[in-house]
Motif scaffolding. Structure first.
Motif, PDB file in Angstrom:
ATOM      1  N   THR A  32       0.841  -1.195   0.000  1.00 26.56           N
ATOM      2  CA  THR A  32       0.000   0.000   0.000  1.00 26.56           C
ATOM      3  C   THR A  32       0.879   1.248   0.000  1.00 26.56           C
ATOM      4  N   TYR A  33       0.333   2.323  -0.553  1.00 25.27           N
ATOM      5  CA  TYR A  33       1.081   3.561  -0.736  1.00 25.27           C
ATOM      6  C   TYR A  33       0.137   4.726  -0.465  1.00 25.27           C
ATOM      7  N   TYR A  34       0.688   5.799   0.139  1.00 24.00           N
ATOM      8  CA  TYR A  34      -0.128   6.939   0.520  1.00 24.00           C
ATOM      9  C   TYR A  34       0.585   8.253   0.225  1.00 24.00           C
ATOM     10  N   ALA A  35      -0.180   9.246  -0.184  1.00 22.02           N
ATOM     11  CA  ALA A  35       0.333  10.606  -0.254  1.00 22.02           C
ATOM     12  C   ALA A  35       0.578  11.108   1.164  1.00 22.02           C
ATOM     13  N   ASP A  36       1.557  11.988   1.302  1.00 20.89           N
ATOM     14  CA  ASP A  36       1.875  12.521   2.628  1.00 20.89           C
ATOM     15  C   ASP A  36       0.658  13.195   3.266  1.00 20.89           C
ATOM     16  N   SER A  37      -0.200  13.779   2.461  1.00 23.21           N
ATOM     17  CA  SER A  37      -1.344  14.536   2.974  1.00 23.21           C
ATOM     18  C   SER A  37      -2.379  13.668   3.684  1.00 23.21           C
ATOM     19  N   VAL A  38      -2.342  12.354   3.454  1.00 25.74           N
ATOM     20  CA  VAL A  38      -3.349  11.473   4.054  1.00 25.74           C
ATOM     21  C   VAL A  38      -2.737  10.352   4.887  1.00 25.74           C
ATOM     22  N   LYS A  39      -1.414  10.243   4.871  1.00 27.92           N
ATOM     23  CA  LYS A  39      -0.745   9.147   5.573  1.00 27.92           C
ATOM     24  C   LYS A  39      -1.079   9.189   7.051  1.00 27.92           C
ATOM     25  N   GLY A  40      -1.447   8.028   7.599  1.00 28.20           N
ATOM     26  CA  GLY A  40      -1.813   7.940   9.006  1.00 28.20           C
ATOM     27  C   GLY A  40      -3.280   8.198   9.281  1.00 28.20           C
ATOM     28  N   ARG A  41      -4.003   8.715   8.285  1.00 25.74           N
ATOM     29  CA  ARG A  41      -5.437   8.988   8.469  1.00 25.74           C
ATOM     30  C   ARG A  41      -6.311   8.121   7.560  1.00 25.74           C
ATOM     31  N   PHE A  42      -5.805   7.820   6.373  1.00 25.84           N
ATOM     32  CA  PHE A  42      -6.560   7.026   5.399  1.00 25.84           C
ATOM     33  C   PHE A  42      -5.942   5.632   5.298  1.00 25.84           C
ATOM     34  N   THR A  43      -6.800   4.640   5.024  1.00 23.49           N
ATOM     35  CA  THR A  43      -6.341   3.273   4.807  1.00 23.49           C
ATOM     36  C   THR A  43      -6.996   2.708   3.555  1.00 23.49           C
ATOM     37  N   ILE A  44      -6.169   2.257   2.636  1.00 17.14           N
ATOM     38  CA  ILE A  44      -6.678   1.633   1.416  1.00 17.14           C
ATOM     39  C   ILE A  44      -6.664   0.119   1.598  1.00 17.14           C
ATOM     40  N   SER A  45      -7.661  -0.537   1.042  1.00 22.33           N
ATOM     41  CA  SER A  45      -7.723  -1.995   1.096  1.00 22.33           C
ATOM     42  C   SER A  45      -8.542  -2.487  -0.097  1.00 22.33           C
ATOM     43  N   ARG A  46      -8.524  -3.785  -0.289  1.00 21.68           N
ATOM     44  CA  ARG A  46      -9.297  -4.371  -1.385  1.00 21.68           C
ATOM     45  C   ARG A  46      -9.749  -5.760  -0.988  1.00 21.68           C
ATOM     46  N   ASP A  47     -10.890  -6.169  -1.540  1.00 23.75           N
ATOM     47  CA  ASP A  47     -11.402  -7.519  -1.365  1.00 23.75           C
ATOM     48  C   ASP A  47     -11.508  -8.112  -2.767  1.00 23.75           C
ATOM     49  N   ASN A  48     -10.541  -8.902  -3.146  1.00 26.31           N
ATOM     50  CA  ASN A  48     -10.523  -9.431  -4.507  1.00 26.31           C
ATOM     51  C   ASN A  48     -11.642 -10.444  -4.746  1.00 26.31           C
ATOM     52  N   SER A  49     -12.171 -11.030  -3.680  1.00 29.66           N
ATOM     53  CA  SER A  49     -13.297 -11.959  -3.851  1.00 29.66           C
ATOM     54  C   SER A  49     -14.581 -11.213  -4.199  1.00 29.66           C
ATOM     55  N   LYS A  50     -14.616  -9.921  -3.860  1.00 32.60           N
ATOM     56  CA  LYS A  50     -15.795  -9.094  -4.150  1.00 32.60           C
ATOM     57  C   LYS A  50     -15.515  -8.064  -5.247  1.00 32.60           C
ATOM     58  N   ASN A  51     -14.311  -8.091  -5.810  1.00 29.55           N
ATOM     59  CA  ASN A  51     -13.926  -7.114  -6.840  1.00 29.55           C
ATOM     60  C   ASN A  51     -14.181  -5.678  -6.375  1.00 29.55           C
ATOM     61  N   THR A  52     -13.772  -5.392  -5.155  1.00 32.14           N
ATOM     62  CA  THR A  52     -14.075  -4.095  -4.565  1.00 32.14           C
ATOM     63  C   THR A  52     -12.847  -3.490  -3.903  1.00 32.14           C
ATOM     64  N   LEU A  53     -12.685  -2.203  -4.149  1.00 30.15           N
ATOM     65  CA  LEU A  53     -11.626  -1.387  -3.546  1.00 30.15           C
ATOM     66  C   LEU A  53     -12.255  -0.497  -2.496  1.00 30.15           C
ATOM     67  N   TYR A  54     -11.513  -0.243  -1.413  1.00 25.83           N
ATOM     68  CA  TYR A  54     -12.028   0.592  -0.321  1.00 25.83           C
ATOM     69  C   TYR A  54     -11.043   1.706   0.022  1.00 25.83           C
ATOM     70  N   LEU A  55     -11.590   2.761   0.621  1.00 26.20           N
ATOM     71  CA  LEU A  55     -10.761   3.789   1.230  1.00 26.20           C
ATOM     72  C   LEU A  55     -11.426   4.186   2.537  1.00 26.20           C
ATOM     73  N   GLN A  56     -10.801   3.819   3.644  1.00 26.97           N
ATOM     74  CA  GLN A  56     -11.272   4.226   4.966  1.00 26.97           C
ATOM     75  C   GLN A  56     -10.617   5.555   5.299  1.00 26.97           C
ATOM     76  N   MET A  57     -11.445   6.564   5.530  1.00 25.29           N
ATOM     77  CA  MET A  57     -10.953   7.912   5.782  1.00 25.29           C
ATOM     78  C   MET A  57     -11.321   8.318   7.198  1.00 25.29           C
ATOM     79  N   ASN A  58     -10.329   8.538   8.038  1.00 27.05           N
ATOM     80  CA  ASN A  58     -10.522   8.950   9.431  1.00 27.05           C
ATOM     81  C   ASN A  58      -9.970  10.348   9.650  1.00 27.05           C
ATOM     82  N   SER A  59     -10.337  10.945  10.762  1.00 28.11           N
ATOM     83  CA  SER A  59      -9.839  12.286  11.126  1.00 28.11           C
ATOM     84  C   SER A  59      -9.954  13.244   9.956  1.00 28.11           C
ATOM     85  N   LEU A  60     -11.126  13.278   9.363  1.00 27.50           N
ATOM     86  CA  LEU A  60     -11.311  14.086   8.157  1.00 27.50           C
ATOM     87  C   LEU A  60     -11.217  15.574   8.446  1.00 27.50           C
TER      88      LEU A  60
END
Lengths: 107, 121
Positions: free
Chosen positions: B58-86
């Motif tokens: 996983t890779y993050y821009a400095d502007s979101v590092k530590g606050r956002f989390t990217i993940s994926r579920d390949n069984s569901k063909n779905t990408l996610y972005l969890q955004m905290n401390s917006l």
């Protein structure tokens, strides 16, 4: 991060004009440079990848060149549908970065 | 049909959280790196985060590092972005974008239409 700087930031041109947009990288990025067209309310559209390869389906009036730090996107004869904002993007680093964009307007 | 469809955007207060989803179809999702790219009002495109096909890198821009989390579920063909401390400056249209086989050298040849995130009290 690798900084990408486009020039000009905006450009006025007429249908039929030849237009060139430049993109400069803060360090050498080999040929890892891509170009996109973006219209308001639409998804961005890939035009050129790896500095000079034309994406399938993109008209041949679009071309790209350059390597190292200096790159250009050329539109050989502007069409009405080409008025949009254009972005370069480097993929040399896994921390990807875009240029600030060049807005192409009708003169 | 080959497409990406984002969902999950909306209005959230500063300090809040939101999870974006991107449903992929028409291609072998697990083969490709995926990214989130955003455009704030009146601003240009900003790459936010990327993930390899297997989900381990996983890779993050400095502007979101530590606050956002990217993940994926390949069984569901779905990408996610969890955004905290917006923050207000996270307000943007968020696009899901399909990359290449790896993040290095990648270019985005398929994009979704975007989902709007507004951070405001």
């Amino acid at each position: 991060d690798i900084q990408m700087t486009q020039s000009p930031s905006s450009l006025s041109a007429s249908v039929g004009d030849r237009v060139t947009i430049t993109c400069r990288a803060g360090q050498s990025i080999s040929s890892s440079l891509n170009w996109y067209q973006h219209k308001p309310g639409k998804a961005p559209n890939l035009l050129i990848y790896a500095a000079s390869s034309l994406q399938t389906g993109v008209p041949s009036r679009f071309s790209g060149s350059g390597s190292g730090t200096d790159f250009t996107l050329t539109i050989s004869s502007l069409q009405p549908e080409d008025f949009a904002t254009y972005y370069c993007q480097q993929s040399y680093s896994t921390l990807l970065t875009f240029g600030q964009g060049t807005r192409l307007e009708i003169k | 049909e080959v497409q990406l469809v984002e969902s999950g955007g909306g209005l959230v207060q500063p300090g809040g959280s939101l999870r974006l989803s991107c449903a992929a179809s028409g291609f072998t999702f697990s083969t490709y790196a995926m990214s989130w790219v955003r455009q704030a009002p009146g601003k240009g495109l900003e790459w936010v985060s990327g993930i390899g096909g297997g989900g381990r890198s996983t890779y993050y821009a400095d502007s979101v590092k530590g606050r956002f989390t990217i993940s994926r579920d390949n069984s569901k063909n779905t990408l996610y972005l969890q955004m905290n401390s917006l923050r207000a400056e996270d307000s943007a249209v968020y696009y899901c974008a399909k990359g290449g086989l790896t993040m290095a050298g990648t270019y985005f040849d398929l994009w979704g239409r975007g989902t709007l995130v507004t951070v405001s009290s």
